[in-house]
Scaffold this motif. Structure first.
Motif, PDB file in Angstrom:
ATOM      1  N   SER A  84      15.976  -4.418  -7.694  1.00 61.28           N
ATOM      2  CA  SER A  84      15.387  -3.102  -7.968  1.00 61.28           C
ATOM      3  C   SER A  84      13.865  -3.178  -7.938  1.00 61.28           C
ATOM      4  CB  SER A  84      15.854  -2.579  -9.325  1.00 61.28           C
ATOM      5  OG  SER A  84      17.237  -2.348  -9.315  1.00 61.28           O
ATOM      6  N   THR A  85      13.311  -4.232  -8.509  1.00 60.47           N
ATOM      7  CA  THR A  85      11.855  -4.414  -8.507  1.00 60.47           C
ATOM      8  C   THR A  85      11.342  -4.562  -7.082  1.00 60.47           C
ATOM      9  OG1 THR A  85      11.969  -5.491 -10.667  1.00 60.47           O
ATOM     10  CG2 THR A  85       9.977  -5.860  -9.372  1.00 60.47           C
ATOM     11  N   ILE A  86      12.038  -5.347  -6.285  1.00 61.48           N
ATOM     12  CA  ILE A  86      11.632  -5.555  -4.889  1.00 61.48           C
ATOM     13  C   ILE A  86      11.711  -4.242  -4.115  1.00 61.48           C
ATOM     14  CG2 ILE A  86      12.313  -6.673  -2.723  1.00 61.48           C
ATOM     15  CD1 ILE A  86      13.091  -9.137  -4.467  1.00 61.48           C
ATOM     16  N   GLU A  87      12.793  -3.474  -4.331  1.00 61.05           N
ATOM     17  CA  GLU A  87      12.934  -2.187  -3.653  1.00 61.05           C
ATOM     18  C   GLU A  87      11.816  -1.234  -4.053  1.00 61.05           C
ATOM     19  OE1 GLU A  87      16.802  -0.504  -4.348  1.00 61.05           O
ATOM     20  OE2 GLU A  87      17.831  -2.107  -3.295  1.00 61.05           O
ATOM     21  N   ALA A  88      11.484  -1.207  -5.348  1.00 59.78           N
ATOM     22  CA  ALA A  88      10.418  -0.317  -5.821  1.00 59.78           C
ATOM     23  C   ALA A  88       9.079  -0.715  -5.212  1.00 59.78           C
ATOM     24  CB  ALA A  88      10.342  -0.355  -7.343  1.00 59.78           C
ATOM     25  N   ARG A  89       8.805  -2.023  -5.189  1.00 56.36           N
ATOM     26  CA  ARG A  89       7.545  -2.491  -4.585  1.00 56.36           C
ATOM     27  C   ARG A  89       7.490  -2.137  -3.102  1.00 56.36           C
ATOM     28  NH1 ARG A  89       7.177  -8.392  -7.334  1.00 56.36           N
ATOM     29  NH2 ARG A  89       6.387  -7.731  -9.346  1.00 56.36           N
ATOM     30  N   ALA A  90       8.605  -2.345  -2.420  1.00 50.35           N
ATOM     31  CA  ALA A  90       8.646  -2.028  -0.984  1.00 50.35           C
ATOM     32  C   ALA A  90       8.412  -0.541  -0.763  1.00 50.35           C
ATOM     33  CB  ALA A  90       9.979  -2.458  -0.381  1.00 50.35           C
ATOM     34  N   GLY A  91       9.015   0.292  -1.620  1.00 50.28           N
ATOM     35  CA  GLY A  91       8.814   1.739  -1.501  1.00 50.28           C
ATOM     36  C   GLY A  91       7.359   2.117  -1.718  1.00 50.28           C
ATOM     37  N   LYS A  96       2.134   3.642   0.399  1.00 50.23           N
ATOM     38  CA  LYS A  96       0.699   3.363   0.530  1.00 50.23           C
ATOM     39  C   LYS A  96       0.332   3.222   1.995  1.00 50.23           C
ATOM     40  CE  LYS A  96      -2.907   0.163  -1.021  1.00 50.23           C
ATOM     41  NZ  LYS A  96      -3.541  -0.001   0.254  1.00 50.23           N
ATOM     42  N   ALA A  97       1.157   2.520   2.759  1.00 49.68           N
ATOM     43  CA  ALA A  97       0.881   2.353   4.184  1.00 49.68           C
ATOM     44  C   ALA A  97       0.887   3.708   4.888  1.00 49.68           C
ATOM     45  CB  ALA A  97       1.910   1.413   4.819  1.00 49.68           C
TER      46      ALA A  97
END
Length: 188
Positions: A84-91, A96-97
């Protein structure tokens, strides 16, 4: 008599021997029964130990199973939280991109619009300067002194729709001024 005594003695010895044999037989049977009872008791104890061992082994196996299951559940929850943390960071990184790309696009568009506006202003300035140079300052003075009808004809002949010109002291508004005056039927 002797024979009788001997028979009697033999019978007595035989009876004594029989009674000893019977006694020994009873004693052997008693010992055999005791041994049987000991064997049965030992078998019962052995069965109890075996069933206790089996129950203990089953209990230990169940405890180990539950421990492994709970450890697995904890690890699964941890991995799920990490995912979940990885998904949130990726989102967030993707958003941002996207925002950075949008900002870069808007900056590039604004820069192009600015260059376009500067070029158009430069072209208009050059065009106006060329017209002023082509007409000459004397002609502009004549237009300014001429009547509205003549101003409209001169402006039309020059292809001008209207400009604001000044001599530095007082502005002259030629923006559709001559056309408005002619269309209105004279000076108002």
């Amino acid at each position: 008599k002797q024979e009788r005594n001997a028979r009697h003695a033999a019978q007595t010895i035989e009876q004594n021997a029989r009674s000893k044999i019977e006694g020994q037989k009873i004693q052997n049977q008693t010992e055999a029964e005791e041994a049987k009872q000991t064997l049965i008791q030992l078998q019962a104890e052995s069965a109890a130990v075996a069933s206790t061992g089996t129950a203990k082994a089953e209990a230990e196996a169940k405890a180990e199973y539950y421990e492994i299951e709970s450890t697995s559940d904890v690890e699964q929850a941890f991995l799920s939280a990490q995912a979940s943390t990885i998904e949130a960071r990726a989102g967030l990184e993707e958003e941002k991109a996207t925002q950075d790309a949008q900002l870069a696009y808007e900056n590039a568009t604004a820069q192009m619009d600015l260059r376009k506006t500067e070029r158009l202003a430069s072209i208009e300035t050059s065009k106006f300067k060329s017209l002023v140079d082509a007409i000459s300052p004397e002609t502009i003075k004549a237009i300014a002194r001429a009547g509205p009808e003549m101003q409209a004809k001169l402006l039309k002949g020059l292809g001008l729709k209207g400009y604001l010109m000044t001599d530095g002291n007082s502005p002259i508004n030629l923006f559709n001024a001559a056309k408005g005056m002619v269309g209105a039927g004279g000076v108002s």
